[in-house]
Enzyme design. Sequence first.
Site, mmCIF file in Angstrom:
data_model
loop_
_atom_site.group_PDB
_atom_site.id
_atom_site.type_symbol
_atom_site.label_atom_id
_atom_site.label_comp_id
_atom_site.label_asym_id
_atom_site.label_seq_id
_atom_site.Cartn_x
_atom_site.Cartn_y
_atom_site.Cartn_z
ATOM 1 N N TYR A 125 0.341 0.896 -8.127
ATOM 2 C CA TYR A 125 -0.731 0.264 -7.360
ATOM 3 C C TYR A 125 -1.869 0.056 -8.343
ATOM 4 C CZ TYR A 125 -4.291 -0.739 -3.881
ATOM 5 O OH TYR A 125 -5.271 -1.357 -3.149
ATOM 6 N N TYR A 171 0.861 -1.201 0.000
ATOM 7 C CA TYR A 171 0.000 0.000 0.000
ATOM 8 C C TYR A 171 0.894 1.246 0.000
ATOM 9 C CZ TYR A 171 -3.361 -3.435 1.927
ATOM 10 O OH TYR A 171 -4.159 -4.529 2.158
ATOM 11 N N GLU A 230 -0.643 -6.912 9.412
ATOM 12 C CA GLU A 230 -1.909 -6.332 8.955
ATOM 13 C C GLU A 230 -3.087 -6.946 9.718
ATOM 14 O OE1 GLU A 230 -2.309 -6.747 4.751
ATOM 15 O OE2 GLU A 230 -4.002 -5.358 4.614
ATOM 16 N N GLY A 240 -13.905 -0.117 4.440
ATOM 17 C CA GLY A 240 -12.701 -0.382 5.226
ATOM 18 C C GLY A 240 -12.546 -1.867 5.527
ATOM 19 N N GLN A 256 -14.029 6.443 2.504
ATOM 20 C CA GLN A 256 -13.922 5.387 3.540
ATOM 21 C C GLN A 256 -14.643 5.884 4.796
ATOM 22 O OE1 GLN A 256 -9.686 4.234 3.850
ATOM 23 N NE2 GLN A 256 -10.265 2.153 3.261
ATOM 24 N N TYR A 310 -8.920 -12.367 4.519
ATOM 25 C CA TYR A 310 -9.153 -10.951 4.874
ATOM 26 C C TYR A 310 -10.597 -10.662 5.274
ATOM 27 C CZ TYR A 310 -4.914 -8.491 3.293
ATOM 28 O OH TYR A 310 -3.656 -7.958 3.164
ATOM 29 N N TRP A 311 -10.780 -10.089 6.406
ATOM 30 C CA TRP A 311 -12.066 -9.597 6.891
ATOM 31 C C TRP A 311 -13.133 -10.688 6.985
ATOM 32 C CZ3 TRP A 311 -11.490 -5.504 9.537
ATOM 33 C CH2 TRP A 311 -10.580 -4.512 9.137
ATOM 34 N N ASP A 359 -12.892 -4.640 3.152
ATOM 35 C CA ASP A 359 -13.120 -4.915 1.729
ATOM 36 C C ASP A 359 -13.761 -6.267 1.426
ATOM 37 O OD1 ASP A 359 -11.581 -2.655 1.809
ATOM 38 O OD2 ASP A 359 -10.030 -3.383 0.468
ATOM 39 N N ASP A 386 -6.552 4.573 7.128
ATOM 40 C CA ASP A 386 -5.274 4.253 7.765
ATOM 41 C C ASP A 386 -4.601 5.510 8.302
ATOM 42 O OD1 ASP A 386 -5.949 2.374 5.473
ATOM 43 O OD2 ASP A 386 -4.507 1.173 6.578
#
Length: 422
Positions: free
Chosen positions: A89, A36, A388, A174, A115, A344-345, A176, A43
């Site tokens: 990116y 990132y 993370e 936030g 966000q 993730y998440w 994702d 963030d």
Amino acid sequence: MDARLAVDDAALGRAALAVLDANWTGSATVPAPGLYPHQWNLDSTLVAAGLAARPERTARARAELTGLLTAQWRDGMIPHIVFRPGDGYFPGPAVWRSADCPAAPAGVATSGLTQPPLQAYVVWRIWRRCPCEETAGFVRRVWPHLAAQHRYLSGSRDLGGAGLAAIVHPWESGMDDSPAWDAPLAALPFRAGVHEDRYVWLALRYRDAGYDPAYLRAEHPFAVEDPFFNGVWLASTWAMTRLAEVAGAGAGPYEEAAERIRGALLARLWDAADGGFLARDLRADRTIPVRTIGGFGPMLDPGMPAHVVDALADLLESPRFMGAAGYPVPSCEIRAVEFDRARYWRGPSWVSANWLVRQAALAHGRETLAATLGATTLRLVRQSGFRECFDPFDGSGRGCRDFSSSAALTLDLLAPGGVPTG
Ligand code: GLC
């Protein structure tokens, strides 16, 4: 820098500052080197909250937010990524094409999404940590930007017309890859093989409509009222009622807005039968039945009714969330079919989410719960470093290393005392 941070508090704090210094570009802190490499809205704001725990870093906390606000769009939106030239990116400036949009700021490339609007909440924390003349001046300078952001959310994002702001892309949450977005993403008129991926396809739809609020209301296929996004908005609205005096402005409009958002959260997203907040898919006109850590967002509001807070705290401490995880808080309910400890998440624990849930506990005087959340979160970074995210069962690190918000919020968790919540 990596694992083996099972050291004393002072050394842990120094390690956190070293990560934040390495990730500082001169005007912003990137979330992590490599993965990132630009400024991310949420963030940066969390980094500012963490830096404010160190009096000698308050100026940088203010600079972090000031930098983010210079990329604010003319309609009040604070973009989710502010690009710096050079570093790659995807999707980058060539995809978002903010320069083609009259509402975007000149001279800086940004994404076209936002966000969770945590800025006012963190400005208020900076003020409470360091109520000096410099911070008062900072509050007065940022106030018009924050007011414009809040006007944008109520004016352009209340797509359901009931007082909540809708997210128009999972990246705005936030969180994702949260399973809360599975059903609305699956319902998109997207044909695999023709386009590269649903996330990019959805972003391009919005871009090609010129980032137009009228298009969002009438046509955009993804519109979700997220309890986390709106809980953060409510907490920031409450912060505006406190900052108003410092800024020399009236608190009244924000008191009314807080009541409106709270009322809408309770009327539209509260599941009284099972005691939790759920996201609402505006296009399918139904709530999304999966429980995630985002459902605790509304507890950030000190004005949430006691019976709602009691039910949320019970759910949080039950084996469905904290009770069965050695390293809480899992990002998805453990017994949900979508739960996955590695994705993730969809299961892992995040320092940022834990810190916000801890703030929510403190907002309601739940000191024991807050102490548990603080201690277990510090255990994660001591064991595995500033990763993370973390496996909620064994605490092993996942995702990238040297993650700025994990480091910054460690500083806050280590700080003696806390920020008064009143
Ligand atoms: C991921 C996360 C988001 C975060 C970004 C940068 O996209 O879901 O919350 O802001 O990474 O760290």
